[in-house]
Design a protein around this motif. Structure first.
Motif, PDB file in Angstrom:
ATOM      1  N   UNK B 123     -40.650  -2.584 -15.040  1.00  0.00           N
ATOM      2  CA  UNK B 123     -40.409  -2.497 -16.385  1.00  0.00           C
ATOM      3  C   UNK B 123     -39.212  -1.384 -16.507  1.00  0.00           C
ATOM      4  N   UNK B 124     -38.103  -1.807 -17.307  1.00  0.00           N
ATOM      5  CA  UNK B 124     -37.317  -0.693 -17.428  1.00  0.00           C
ATOM      6  C   UNK B 124     -37.215   0.094 -18.856  1.00  0.00           C
ATOM      7  N   UNK B 125     -36.781   1.216 -18.967  1.00  0.00           N
ATOM      8  CA  UNK B 125     -36.601   2.077 -20.330  1.00  0.00           C
ATOM      9  C   UNK B 125     -35.414   2.604 -20.185  1.00  0.00           C
ATOM     10  N   UNK B 126     -34.583   3.202 -21.229  1.00  0.00           N
ATOM     11  CA  UNK B 126     -33.269   3.576 -21.185  1.00  0.00           C
ATOM     12  C   UNK B 126     -32.910   4.174 -19.761  1.00  0.00           C
ATOM     13  N   UNK B 127     -33.536   5.140 -19.353  1.00  0.00           N
ATOM     14  CA  UNK B 127     -33.000   5.851 -18.106  1.00  0.00           C
ATOM     15  C   UNK B 127     -33.920   5.747 -16.985  1.00  0.00           C
ATOM     16  N   UNK B 128     -35.100   4.959 -17.140  1.00  0.00           N
ATOM     17  CA  UNK B 128     -36.161   5.019 -16.153  1.00  0.00           C
ATOM     18  C   UNK B 128     -36.562   3.697 -15.594  1.00  0.00           C
ATOM     19  N   UNK B 129     -37.048   3.487 -14.240  1.00  0.00           N
ATOM     20  CA  UNK B 129     -37.874   2.161 -14.012  1.00  0.00           C
ATOM     21  C   UNK B 129     -39.085   2.506 -13.851  1.00  0.00           C
ATOM     22  N   UNK B 130     -39.947   1.669 -14.105  1.00  0.00           N
ATOM     23  CA  UNK B 130     -41.549   1.906 -14.141  1.00  0.00           C
ATOM     24  C   UNK B 130     -42.017   0.844 -13.417  1.00  0.00           C
ATOM     25  N   UNK B 131     -42.792   1.124 -12.282  1.00  0.00           N
ATOM     26  CA  UNK B 131     -43.626  -0.131 -11.533  1.00  0.00           C
ATOM     27  C   UNK B 131     -45.079   0.135 -12.104  1.00  0.00           C
ATOM     28  N   UNK B 132     -45.621  -0.730 -12.635  1.00  0.00           N
ATOM     29  CA  UNK B 132     -46.863  -0.817 -13.095  1.00  0.00           C
ATOM     30  C   UNK B 132     -47.571  -1.579 -11.877  1.00  0.00           C
ATOM     31  N   UNK B 133     -48.698  -0.832 -11.378  1.00  0.00           N
ATOM     32  CA  UNK B 133     -49.118  -1.500 -10.196  1.00  0.00           C
ATOM     33  C   UNK B 133     -50.715  -1.944 -10.446  1.00  0.00           C
ATOM     34  N   UNK B 134     -50.978  -3.336  -9.991  1.00  0.00           N
ATOM     35  CA  UNK B 134     -52.429  -3.719 -10.253  1.00  0.00           C
ATOM     36  C   UNK B 134     -52.716  -4.360  -8.948  1.00  0.00           C
ATOM     37  N   UNK B 135     -54.367  -4.599  -8.987  1.00  0.00           N
ATOM     38  CA  UNK B 135     -54.857  -5.069  -7.697  1.00  0.00           C
ATOM     39  C   UNK B 135     -54.607  -6.608  -7.840  1.00  0.00           C
ATOM     40  N   UNK B 136     -54.171  -7.119  -6.435  1.00  0.00           N
ATOM     41  CA  UNK B 136     -53.772  -8.530  -6.192  1.00  0.00           C
ATOM     42  C   UNK B 136     -54.972  -9.493  -5.883  1.00  0.00           C
ATOM     43  N   UNK B 137     -55.986  -9.024  -5.506  1.00  0.00           N
ATOM     44  CA  UNK B 137     -57.108 -10.107  -4.922  1.00  0.00           C
ATOM     45  C   UNK B 137     -58.306 -10.046  -5.970  1.00  0.00           C
TER      46      UNK B 137
END
Lengths: 302, 349
Positions: B123-137
């Motif tokens: 996800x992007x916000x004005x100055x930053x990038x955020x990686x939201x991490x979830x479980x895949x299996x």
């Protein structure tokens, strides 16, 4: 250091077995069996239980101790006690009234000898423990909890240190006695780990732990923190003296050159280190994170 | 449609995670059978090159590890091992990437080879990038979740350390990540102190890694993007696959309003089977939908500064009251409480 003493005591195991067999056969040969309806089963259970427990203590003693005078005394004492208990147990099944009178008289006698021997053993054990306590100095303070030992370095883990810090923080608050903490971080430890393997890396950690212990003052405490970090508690010490002590420790550690296949490895024992002095009303976790973040800061600017 | 695998499908090699765990445990005095208990694995299996294991088995082994060796920092030690034992083509492609953004793309393309256990949404916000991490299996139990959070954080730390160690130290300093852990601060905080150089905080509503946007496209001085392209073109040994939960989550992202029948139709199964499968993976369709909306709304509120109306519109809620109620259910706080919380922590810094 041998971790299992099972094979060390073959002679003693033999003697134990012999004693038990001898007692059982002697009773079986000399005394007639009681009729079934005369046997008191509750007594059997109680006395059998006691005999079994003394045997268990014997086994535990042999498993946990190396050879030596104290072990021999403990073994003899416990064996004698066990024989008494065994005779006690067997007389539930055999009729000692019809056996030679010395057999009945023997019942309590070994226990007495055993207890005397055990008391002598306790005296020597006390002396032995004094010497071991002296050797554990700087590794332990007032309190022993083997569950908190770090398996790799043989020092106590961070949990032990946290308890000690809490204690020192209380002393600081109530009696205003200063103390300092130091963190020692091995430079490039992960590179060493990949290059020489974990076994070598683990023994480097153990070595450095020992060198740190050697170069501390009496009353200081060293524990493994985590990964390649060691933490040192210096009670009753202000920051300048703490810096002095740890500078000495770090220069001694950096002299260390481990061997790998006959060659020396140099330059793997250099360390980053940092001392802080605790402030009044500081909490244990904020003190620790202050120490760590300052060390990280120092590492990144070097 | 991408292929996906389920919790009981044997798709992972045993020697990448389980073998080092067993090895480290025995160095610390824990016998292999205690670590492997309940996983239906034997020590001899681990040395076989052909033995494949399922996520359920991995889950059992990690759960045992967290119980038997809670304070030893096995997760962080494991991340160093994992970094060195990743499949070479995928790792080479990753290491030669031109900038962090390309690195992230490579990691998505080669997710199955690199780290199939979790997936990131950016996800992007004005100055930053955020990686939201979830479980895949599947959704693991708490202890195992914490283990994976630590494992991934350690892995990213290793990767960045390797990448920037060749550059002057000042450059490294700029590459500081901010990691938000959805777990409480653990008793073994010393492991975080010693292994993580990034900023981190605990008890957050989602597992999230943030960094400055400019860092993302900053070219690495000595990168060779052609090498990345070369290694990406090399044949891969196994078909790229994603976990079941990740697959469903992606379907929900594409069709936020889809009913369970519609999702089931996409998988060619009945909705009852879908429900059963989701349960097997320790989740439900509603939980997954909530997870997505909760994380989106968190980004909208905390990072983009949306008002309640804007978030409600973005998430297609009928009215604001509904949204506020849902938000409170997801995070335990109303949107305004969360905003107050953030402004407080900003002034605190």
């Amino acid at each position: 250091m041998q971790s299992n003493f099972l094979k060390l005591h073959t002679q003693l195991w033999g003697i134990l077995l012999l004693c038990i067999l001898l007692t059982t056969f002697a009773v079986a040969a000399l005394a007639p069996l009681k009729p079934i309806d005369q046997i008191k089963w509750l007594d059997c259970l109680g006395e059998g239980g006691i005999a079994f427990m003394t045997l268990l203590w014997l086994v535990a003693t042999l498993l946990s101790r190396p050879k030596g005078k104290v072990t021999q005394l403990l073994f003899s004492g416990l064996t004698a006690m066990h024989i008494s208990m065994l005779l006690d147990f067997l007389d539930e099944f055999y009729n000692f009234d019809h056996a030679p009178s010395w057999l009945g008289g023997l019942e309590a006698f070994p226990a007495l000898i055993g207890m005397v021997l055990m008391s002598i053993a306790m005296y020597f054990w006390y002396q032995e423990q004094q010497i071991i306590n002296f050797m554990l100095n700087k590794k332990e303070r007032f309190y022993r909890e083997h569950g908190l030992t770090d398996f790799i370095s043989g020092l106590y883990r961070a949990d032990y240190m946290k308890q000690q810090i809490d204690k020192e923080l209380l002393t600081l608050k109530h009696h205003n006695i200063q103390f300092s903490l130091a963190l020692i971080d091995i430079k490039n430890f992960s590179k060493f780990n990949t290059k020489y393997g974990t076994t070598k890396a683990n023994s480097l950690l153990a070595d450095i732990g020992q060198i740190i212990l050697l170069n501390l003052r009496d009353g200081d405490l060293a524990c493994r923190y985590a990964s390649d970090r060691f933490i040192i508690l210096m009670p009753n010490t202000n920051l300048p003296s703490a810096n002095q002590v740890i500078a000495q420790v770090s220069s001694m550690v950096s002299q260390h050159t481990p061997y790998s296949k006959g060659h020396t490895i140099t330059g793997c024992s250099n360390v980053h280190w940092l001392c802080v002095q605790a402030q009044i009303n500081e909490q244990q976790d904020s003190l620790l994170s202050r120490l760590n973040s300052q060390l990280n800061e120092q590492k990144s600017t070097l | 449609m991408s292929r996906f695998f389920e919790i009981n499908d044997s798709v992972f090699t045993a020697h990448s995670l389980i073998l080092p765990i067993v090895e480290m445990a025995s160095q610390r005095g824990i016998a292999p059978d205690k670590i492997l208990k309940g996983s239906k694995l034997f020590y001899t299996d681990l040395n076989s090159h052909y033995k494949k294991i399922s996520f359920a088995q991995l889950h059992t082994v990690i759960f045992n590890t967290t119980k038997l060796l809670s304070a030893e920092g096995i997760s962080f030690l494991l991340s160093e091992r994992l970094f060195h034992s990743m499949p070479s083509n995928a790792l080479q492609a990753l290491l030669h990437a031109a900038h962090l953004q390309q690195m992230f793309r490579v990691s998505q393309l080669r997710q199955f080879e690199l780290f199939p256990y979790m997936f990131a949404t950016s996800y992007r916000s004005p100055n930053q990038v955020h990686f939201v991490i979830n479980f895949a299996i599947s959704e693991p139990v708490l202890e195992v979740r914490c283990f994976f959070y630590e494992l991934l954080a350690g892995l990213i730390e290793c990767l960045l350390k390797w990448r920037f160690n060749t550059q002057p130290k000042t450059a490294v300093k700029q590459h500081k990540l901010h990691i938000r852990f959805p777990m409480e601060q653990p008793a073994y905080i010393e492991q975080f102190h010693s292994h993580l150089n990034s900023d981190y905080c605990f008890s957050q509503p989602a597992f999230m890694i943030s960094l400055e946007s400019i860092m993302l496209r900053q070219k690495h001085a000595d990168s060779l993007p052609a090498m990345t392209r070369f290694y990406l073109k090399q044949p891969i040994l196994s078909q790229p696959m994603i976990g079941f939960k990740q697959h469903i989550s992606q379907l929900i992202t594409q069709m936020p309003k889809a009913t369970s029948e519609q999702i089931a139709q996409q998988l060619n199964i009945s909705s009852a089977t879908l429900k059963r499968k989701l349960k097997q993976h320790n989740t439900t369709l509603k939980t997954l939908k909530d997870e997505l909306q909760k994380q989106q709304s968190l980004i909208y509120i905390t990072e983009r500064g949306y008002s309640n109306e804007q978030v409600a519109t973005a998430l297609a809620f009928n009215d604001i009251t509904n949204f506020r109620r849902a938000f409170k259910r997801w995070t335990g706080k109303t949107p305004s409480e969360l905003r107050a919380c953030i402004s407080k922590s900003i002034t605190h810094y």
